[in-house]
Design a protein around this motif. Structure first.
Motif, short mmCIF file in Angstrom:
data_model
loop_
_atom_site.label_atom_id
_atom_site.label_comp_id
_atom_site.label_asym_id
_atom_site.label_seq_id
_atom_site.Cartn_x
_atom_site.Cartn_y
_atom_site.Cartn_z
N THR A 151 0.85 -1.19 0.00
CA THR A 151 0.00 0.00 0.00
C THR A 151 0.89 1.24 0.00
OG1 THR A 151 -1.70 -1.14 1.29
CG2 THR A 151 -1.82 1.27 1.20
N PRO A 152 0.84 2.09 -1.04
CA PRO A 152 1.66 3.31 -1.03
C PRO A 152 1.09 4.34 -0.06
CG PRO A 152 0.24 3.25 -2.97
CD PRO A 152 0.05 1.94 -2.27
N ALA B 115 7.10 0.45 -4.63
CA ALA B 115 8.00 -0.42 -3.87
C ALA B 115 9.08 -0.96 -4.80
CB ALA B 115 7.22 -1.57 -3.24
N ALA B 116 10.18 -1.40 -4.21
CA ALA B 116 11.25 -2.06 -4.96
C ALA B 116 11.33 -3.52 -4.55
CB ALA B 116 12.58 -1.36 -4.69
N ALA C 144 10.12 -0.39 0.79
CA ALA C 144 8.77 0.16 0.73
C ALA C 144 8.68 1.36 -0.20
CB ALA C 144 8.29 0.54 2.12
N SER C 145 9.82 2.03 -0.47
CA SER C 145 9.89 3.16 -1.40
C SER C 145 11.11 2.97 -2.27
CB SER C 145 9.98 4.50 -0.64
OG SER C 145 8.84 4.73 0.15
N GLU C 146 10.91 2.81 -3.58
CA GLU C 146 12.05 2.50 -4.45
C GLU C 146 13.07 3.63 -4.51
OE1 GLU C 146 11.06 1.69 -8.45
OE2 GLU C 146 10.16 3.64 -8.85
N ASP C 147 12.64 4.88 -4.23
CA ASP C 147 13.58 5.99 -4.19
C ASP C 147 13.96 6.36 -2.76
OD1 ASP C 147 13.63 6.27 -6.96
OD2 ASP C 147 11.89 7.61 -6.96
N GLY C 148 13.74 5.43 -1.86
CA GLY C 148 14.06 5.68 -0.46
C GLY C 148 15.53 5.93 -0.22
N LEU D 65 5.15 -2.27 2.63
CA LEU D 65 5.36 -3.48 1.86
C LEU D 65 5.50 -4.65 2.83
CD1 LEU D 65 6.08 -4.96 -0.87
CD2 LEU D 65 8.48 -4.38 -0.36
N PHE D 66 4.73 -5.70 2.59
CA PHE D 66 4.86 -6.95 3.35
C PHE D 66 5.46 -7.99 2.42
CE2 PHE D 66 1.29 -4.70 5.23
CZ PHE D 66 1.51 -4.82 6.60
#
Length: 322
Positions: A197-198, A217-218, A293-297, A308-309
């Motif tokens: 869930t974003p 997500a990544a 959980a965030s690809e640009d984290g 992200l689970f």
């Protein structure tokens, strides 16, 4: 007693180890002499130049054991609190029953800005309601006032094969994540289960909302050569894990859907280069598995609350011909 690992195909009956000893000292048997180590260790005696001191070394060699399973499975059931900190860590078990020390997270970096956080308040935590047993919850969180002060406003929940260098976290965050562990098979498929869930508002590195942009997500795996042509060790970081010329193959889930149900994924490894079987036998490749959980984290861009689970992840490998 010293035990040295050698490649799986090494001939233990004809090894000639060379030792670096103090100037003037002597060694018996002779330095560089050939011995049969297949029957057990060889004892070396080093004598100082003046003959007053001697030290005995028992030396043996052990071939690396190749991974036997055609599918490596990660269920994330082995987790515990770091003995020196407040956050959770994950480890698989080696064949000898000891910790493999193979999984890492950005939790240590989050601790720098949120030292009072409880274990379940970190970005990466165990999740009791997994697909089967316990899974992992990865959540993008605010790093608070201290994080904003140093320009690192979010911490994306992440989990990856490799290690986290806490010393680099504030100096060069992209070098803090050291991706990959030695791997001795040819991977074919990357599989597992996820929910995602974003968060509501995507923000840039300065904390400004980015209208119309939804967090992603990544979920990916990378196989890469862990030495360069000169024999120097290579590790991939946050700034080159998808771009390094050492990359051999990538399996990336391009479309991580928003879903509240456990959803299976299966991605083929796309090979950019031919794999060298001789390097496989010598652990010349590293495998990275990365979840965020965030690809640009890694650039401190994302949406607080993105979650992200993951659970029951596996790497399907090419079968070994018997």
């Amino acid at each position: 007693r010293s035990v040295f690992k050698v490649r799986k195909t090494a001939d233990l009956t004809h090894l000639a180890p060379v030792f670096k000893i103090t100037e003037g000292a002597t060694i018996e048997p002779a330095n560089g002499s050939v011995h049969d180590f297949s029957q057990g260790p060889v004892t070396y005696t080093v004598t100082s130049q003046d003959g007053k001191w001697k030290r005995v070394y028992t030396v043996s060699f052990r071939p690396s054991v190749q991974t036997v399973a055609d599918e490596l499975k990660f269920d994330f059931e082995r987790y515990y609190l770091d003995p020196d900190s407040k956050y959770y860590i994950w480890n698989d078990k080696k064949e000898d029953g000891t910790d493999a020390d193979n999984w890492a997270t950005g939790n240590p970096g989050f601790m720098l800005s949120n030292g009072n956080a409880k274990p379940d308040e970190y970005p990466t935590v165990p999740w009791a309601d997994g697909y089967d047993g316990t899974g992992v919850k990865l959540e993008t969180m605010s790093t608070g006032a201290l994080g904003a002060l140093v320009g690192k406003r979010i911490a994306a929940g992440n989990l990856f094969l490799g290690s986290f260098d806490l010393g680099s976290a504030l100096v060069d965050a992209l070098k803090a994540t050291r991706f990959g562990v030695p791997f001795d098979r040819k991977p074919l498929k990357f599989k597992g289960y996820y929910k995602y869930t974003p968060g509501e508002t995507f923000q840039d590195e300065k904390g400004n909302p980015v209208p119309g942009k939804t967090d992603r997500a990544a979920v990916y795996s990378v196989l890469y050569r862990n030495h360069d042509d000169a024999g120097n060790s290579v590790v991939l970081y946050g700034d080159n894990v998808m771009t390094s010329p050492n990359i051999v193959a990538v399996a990336r889930l391009e479309d991580v859907k928003t879903t509240s149900e456990w959803t299976p994924f299966e991605v083929d490894f796309a090979y950019r280069k031919e794999i060298d079987n001789s390097l496989v036998n010598e652990n010349g490749y590293n495998l990275a598995i990365v979840f965020s959980a965030s690809e640009d984290g890694d650039l401190f861009c994302g949406a607080v609350g993105s979650t992200l689970f993951i659970d029951k992840v596996s790497i399907e490998c090419e079968k070994i011909e018997e």
